[in-house]
Scaffold this motif. Structure first.
Motif, short mmCIF file in Angstrom:
data_model
loop_
_atom_site.label_atom_id
_atom_site.label_comp_id
_atom_site.label_asym_id
_atom_site.label_seq_id
_atom_site.Cartn_x
_atom_site.Cartn_y
_atom_site.Cartn_z
N LEU A 1 15.51 0.83 -7.83
CA LEU A 1 14.51 0.65 -6.79
C LEU A 1 13.15 0.19 -7.34
CD1 LEU A 1 15.30 3.78 -4.60
CD2 LEU A 1 16.08 1.43 -4.26
N GLY A 2 13.00 0.24 -8.67
CA GLY A 2 11.78 -0.25 -9.28
C GLY A 2 10.64 0.75 -9.34
N ARG A 3 10.89 1.96 -8.85
CA ARG A 3 9.85 2.97 -8.82
C ARG A 3 10.51 4.33 -8.73
NH1 ARG A 3 6.72 5.85 -5.13
NH2 ARG A 3 4.51 5.95 -5.65
N GLY A 4 10.04 5.27 -9.54
CA GLY A 4 10.64 6.59 -9.53
C GLY A 4 9.83 7.60 -8.75
N PRO A 5 10.45 8.72 -8.44
CA PRO A 5 9.76 9.80 -7.73
C PRO A 5 8.80 10.53 -8.66
CG PRO A 5 11.96 10.48 -8.33
CD PRO A 5 11.84 9.04 -8.74
N ASN B 1 10.60 14.07 -4.65
CA ASN B 1 9.25 14.13 -4.08
C ASN B 1 8.42 12.96 -4.55
OD1 ASN B 1 9.15 16.72 -2.58
ND2 ASN B 1 9.76 17.52 -4.57
N GLY B 2 7.54 12.49 -3.66
CA GLY B 2 6.62 11.43 -4.04
C GLY B 2 7.27 10.06 -4.16
N ILE B 3 8.13 9.73 -3.22
CA ILE B 3 8.83 8.45 -3.33
C ILE B 3 8.17 7.31 -2.55
CG2 ILE B 3 11.06 9.51 -3.81
CD1 ILE B 3 11.84 8.70 -0.91
N LEU B 4 7.28 7.64 -1.62
CA LEU B 4 6.64 6.59 -0.83
C LEU B 4 5.39 6.06 -1.53
CD1 LEU B 4 6.85 8.00 2.81
CD2 LEU B 4 8.34 6.31 1.73
N THR B 5 5.15 4.79 -1.36
CA THR B 5 3.93 4.17 -1.91
C THR B 5 2.77 4.42 -0.94
OG1 THR B 5 4.26 2.07 -0.75
CG2 THR B 5 5.33 2.30 -2.91
N PRO B 6 1.52 4.26 -1.40
CA PRO B 6 0.38 4.39 -0.49
C PRO B 6 0.48 3.44 0.72
CG PRO B 6 -0.39 4.48 -2.75
CD PRO B 6 1.08 4.12 -2.79
N ALA B 7 0.97 2.23 0.49
CA ALA B 7 1.13 1.27 1.60
C ALA B 7 2.15 1.77 2.61
CB ALA B 7 1.54 -0.09 1.05
N GLU B 8 3.23 2.38 2.13
CA GLU B 8 4.25 2.91 3.05
C GLU B 8 3.68 4.07 3.88
OE1 GLU B 8 8.51 1.97 0.94
OE2 GLU B 8 7.22 3.49 0.01
N TYR B 9 2.90 4.93 3.26
CA TYR B 9 2.24 6.01 4.04
C TYR B 9 1.36 5.42 5.14
CZ TYR B 9 3.55 9.96 1.06
OH TYR B 9 4.25 10.95 0.40
N LYS B 10 0.67 4.35 4.81
CA LYS B 10 -0.21 3.71 5.80
C LYS B 10 0.61 3.16 6.97
CE LYS B 10 -4.39 1.02 5.85
NZ LYS B 10 -5.40 0.37 5.05
N LEU B 11 1.76 2.55 6.66
CA LEU B 11 2.63 2.02 7.71
C LEU B 11 3.21 3.13 8.60
CD1 LEU B 11 4.71 -0.77 5.95
CD2 LEU B 11 3.05 -1.06 7.78
N CYS B 12 3.31 4.33 8.06
CA CYS B 12 3.92 5.45 8.80
C CYS B 12 2.96 6.11 9.79
CB CYS B 12 4.45 6.49 7.80
SG CYS B 12 5.88 5.92 6.89
N LYS B 13 1.88 5.46 10.11
CA LYS B 13 0.92 6.01 11.08
C LYS B 13 1.43 5.93 12.52
CE LYS B 13 -2.53 6.72 8.16
NZ LYS B 13 -2.76 8.03 7.65
#
Length: 126
Positions: free
Chosen positions: A24-28, A45-57
């Protein structure tokens, strides 16, 4: 010499982390694995990127992130099953996963062909 259940759990956590980084190119941030009867439960834990958190609004963003992340993991599920088999000697008969867009936590459940015994051995051959 037989491995302990804790050793299996640690090896699974390390292997899933490695798979996440390579596939996936990024680890938890952290991974915890637990063996319970004929299941391996992995919490990432901690699998989402800051951009993904922003999209989850909003609901649409949540749906998009959950669908995309699930499809990515499902596309590599055969490799994950092989990782589990290599470590445990157990065939994975089913795989389940879900993601919390609120906490950034993913749960993976690997249902095995049979149980581990109490000593962490490869289980009964029933």
């Amino acid at each position: 010499m037989n491995k302990s259940k804790g050793t299996f759990e640690s090896e699974i956590s390390k292997a899933v982390t490695k798979w996440e980084k390579e596939y996936l190119g990024r680890g938890p941030i952290s991974v915890k694995s637990d063996i319970l009867r004929d299941m391996i439960i992995v919490t990432l834990n901690g699998i989402l990127t800051p951009a993904e958190y922003k999209l989850c609004k909003d609901k649409e963003g949540i749906t998009t992130i959950k669908r995309t992340r699930t499809e990515l993991v499902e596309s590599g599920v055969e490799e994950l099953k092989e990782v589990i088999f290599t470590i445990t000697g157990k065939k994975v008969v089913s795989f389940h996963t879900d993601l919390s867009t609120r906490t950034g936590e993913r749960m993976m459940v690997f249902k095995l062909s049979n149980e581990f015994d109490e000593k962490g051995n490869h289980g009964r051959s029933e």
